[in-house]
Design a protein around this motif. Structure first.
Motif, PDB file in Angstrom:
ATOM      1  N   PRO A   2       0.753  -1.198   0.000  1.00  0.00           N
ATOM      2  CA  PRO A   2       0.000   0.000   0.000  1.00  0.00           C
ATOM      3  C   PRO A   2       0.781   1.243   0.000  1.00  0.00           C
ATOM      4  CG  PRO A   2      -0.935  -1.474   1.536  1.00  0.00           C
ATOM      5  CD  PRO A   2       0.263  -2.106   0.942  1.00  0.00           C
ATOM      6  N   CYS A   3      -0.339   3.285  -0.552  1.00  0.00           N
ATOM      7  CA  CYS A   3      -0.917   4.588  -0.233  1.00  0.00           C
ATOM      8  C   CYS A   3      -1.155   5.637  -1.307  1.00  0.00           C
ATOM      9  CB  CYS A   3      -0.145   5.174   0.885  1.00  0.00           C
ATOM     10  SG  CYS A   3      -0.601   4.517   2.488  1.00  0.00           S
ATOM     11  N   SER A   4      -1.010   6.759  -2.004  1.00  0.00           N
ATOM     12  CA  SER A   4      -1.843   7.895  -2.468  1.00  0.00           C
ATOM     13  C   SER A   4      -1.675   8.468  -3.857  1.00  0.00           C
ATOM     14  CB  SER A   4      -1.752   8.948  -1.404  1.00  0.00           C
ATOM     15  OG  SER A   4      -1.280  10.149  -1.852  1.00  0.00           O
ATOM     16  N   HIS A  65      -8.091   5.352   5.270  1.00  0.00           N
ATOM     17  CA  HIS A  65      -8.490   4.740   3.998  1.00  0.00           C
ATOM     18  C   HIS A  65      -9.235   5.773   3.162  1.00  0.00           C
ATOM     19  CE1 HIS A  65      -7.361   0.686   5.248  1.00  0.00           C
ATOM     20  NE2 HIS A  65      -7.935   0.934   6.405  1.00  0.00           N
ATOM     21  N   ASN A  70      -6.717   6.485  -3.124  1.00  0.00           N
ATOM     22  CA  ASN A  70      -6.332   5.102  -3.416  1.00  0.00           C
ATOM     23  C   ASN A  70      -6.861   4.087  -2.412  1.00  0.00           C
ATOM     24  OD1 ASN A  70      -4.816   5.760  -1.215  1.00  0.00           O
ATOM     25  ND2 ASN A  70      -2.922   4.886  -1.971  1.00  0.00           N
ATOM     26  N   ALA A  72      -6.186   4.042   0.700  1.00  0.00           N
ATOM     27  CA  ALA A  72      -5.220   3.906   1.795  1.00  0.00           C
ATOM     28  C   ALA A  72      -4.766   5.304   2.194  1.00  0.00           C
ATOM     29  CB  ALA A  72      -4.058   3.005   1.374  1.00  0.00           C
ATOM     30  N   THR A  92      -4.822  -0.894   1.215  1.00  0.00           N
ATOM     31  CA  THR A  92      -5.966  -0.237   0.604  1.00  0.00           C
ATOM     32  C   THR A  92      -7.250  -1.018   0.860  1.00  0.00           C
ATOM     33  OG1 THR A  92      -6.934   0.586  -1.461  1.00  0.00           O
ATOM     34  CG2 THR A  92      -5.563  -1.381  -1.605  1.00  0.00           C
ATOM     35  N   THR A 246      -0.464   3.077  -4.791  1.00  0.00           N
ATOM     36  CA  THR A 246      -0.407   2.889  -3.335  1.00  0.00           C
ATOM     37  C   THR A 246       0.988   2.883  -2.710  1.00  0.00           C
ATOM     38  OG1 THR A 246      -0.506   0.474  -3.637  1.00  0.00           O
ATOM     39  CG2 THR A 246      -2.596   1.623  -3.294  1.00  0.00           C
TER      40      THR A 246
END
Length: 302
Positions: A2, A3-4, A65, A70, A72, A92, A246
Motif C-alpha cells: 500500500p 498509499c496515495s 483509507h 487510493n 489507503a 488499501t 499505493t
C-alpha cells in the motif's frame, strides 16, 4: 503493497462487468460491484467517514483509507489514537472484499470480523460497536437512517453490517488489463504486455494471481534475501490491484516507489537481479492493473 495520489476524471458511466475470454490466464477480471440494499450501502458510506466511530471522536475509517484517492494513505505508517506509529503499513480498502483473508497477517476471515477488530483495537478506533451504536442513537438523523435501512434504531450488529456492505462495493473493475482479459487486444501496449509475460515467466504469478492478483494465500518474505522488516515472518500475499497508486510498499512501507519495490521483490523472493528493461516492463504491466471507481480512475493513474 500500500498509499496515495489524486482521482482524475473519467467517463461517468459505471464500468462494465468484464468476463475473461482468456481462459488460460492466472488472473481473472474484477467483477462489477455486488447488488446490495442501497440504503445499507449509503448508511455504511456515511459511517465510514464518521469520527464518532472512534472512542475519542478524533478519527474515522476514512482517516486512513481515503477512497477519494487510493483507499489507503500516503504515509509509511499511520498513527494510532495515542499518536504512536501503527506497526504495519495501511492496506488499501479497494478490492479488499475479494481477498480470502484480511490484514497483513490474514488473521481475520471476513469483512465483518475485520471491521469489528478495527473498531475495537486500541491502535485504531479504541471503541466498540456498542459504544458507537449508543452515540449514533442520540442523533435523530442517524436514527432515521438506521430505521430506513434496518427497521430499528442503531444496534451494534447493524453498525458493523452497514460498514461491511459499503466495503463490498469498493471494487475497481475496468482497468486496462481487465479489458485485455475480456478480449480487447488493443488495451495493452507492447511494454505492458511484455511486462505481463515477464511477470509470469519470472514466477511472480505464483503468488500474485486470481481476481485480486494476490490476496489468496500466505507466503514467507525474504526467501532468498532479506526483504523489509523481518516480522511478521509470514504474510498474506497482498493484492496488486491499483498497486501503482499505493506507495509506499511492503508491510513496513520501506519501499518508496514501485520501481524500488519491483527490484527488491525480485531479488528477495525470486533471487533475480532485474535489468532496467525488465523493471520498466514490469512496472508498465503493474500500471495496467489500475481500475476505476465511480467513473474515475483510481489514484489518477492511466
Amino acid at each position: 503493497m500500500p498509499c496515495s495520489l489524486k482521482v482524475s476524471p473519467a467517463p461517468s458511466q459505471s464500468p462494465p462487468a468484464f468476463v475473461s475470454v482468456r481462459k488460460d490466464e492466472p488472473i481473472t477480471p474484477i467483477p462489477a460491484p455486488p447488488a446490495i440494499n442501497p440504503l445499507k450501502v449509503k448508511l455504511g458510506e456515511r459511517l465510514f467517514s464518521d469520527r464518532r466511530l472512534s472512542h475519542d471522536n478524533s478519527r474515522s475509517c476514512a482517516s486512513c483509507h481515503d477512497i477519494a484517492t487510493n483507499g489507503a494513505s500516503p504515509r509509511q505508517h499511520d498513527v494510532g489514537p495515542d499518536g504512536a506509529a501503527i506497526t504495519l503499513n495501511t492496506l488499501t480498502v479497494f478490492n479488499a472484499a475479494l481477498s480470502f483473508r484480511f490484514g497483513w497477517e490474514g488473521k481475520l476471515r471476513n469483512i465483518e470480523a475485520d471491521t469489528r477488530a478495527s473498531l475495537e483495537s486500541p491502535r485504531t478506533m479504541a471503541s466498540s460497536s456498542v459504544e458507537i451504536a449508543e452515540k449514533l442513537n442520540s442523533d435523530p438523523d442517524m436514527r432515521e437512517s438506521f430505521f430506513a435501512a434496518y427497521g430499528h434504531r442503531p444496534e451494534r450488529g447493524d453498525v458493523v453490517d452497514a460498514l461491511a456492505n459499503f466495503q463490498r462495493t469498493l471494487v475497481t473493475p475496468g482497468g486496462k488489463f481487465d479489458r485485455w482479459l475480456a478480449g480487447d487486444a488493443a488495451a495493452l501496449s507492447e511494454d505492458e504486455l511484455g511486462g505481463y509475460q515477464l511477470f509470469k515467466s519470472l514466477g511472480c504469478a505464483s503468488c500474485h494471481q486470481g481476481v485480486n492478483v494476490g490476496g489468496n494465500l500466505f507466503q514467507r518474505h525474504g526467501i532468498f534475501h532479506p526483504l523489509a522488516s523481518p516480522e511478521p515472518k509470514i504474510l498474506r500475499v497482498p493484492s496488486l490491484r491499483n498497486v501503482a497508486t499505493t506507495p509506499p510498499y511492503f508491510h513496513d512501507g520501506s519501499a518508496p516507489t514501485l520501481d524500488d519495490a519491483v527490484r527488491k521483490m525480485a531479488f528477495a523472493q525470486l533471487n533475480a537481479t532485474l535489468t532496467e528493461k525488465q523493471v520498466k516492463a514490469l512496472v508498465a504491466f503493474l500500471n495496467s492493473l489500475t481500475g476505476t471507481y465511480r467513473g474515475a480512475t483510481v489514484g489518477g493513474s492511466p
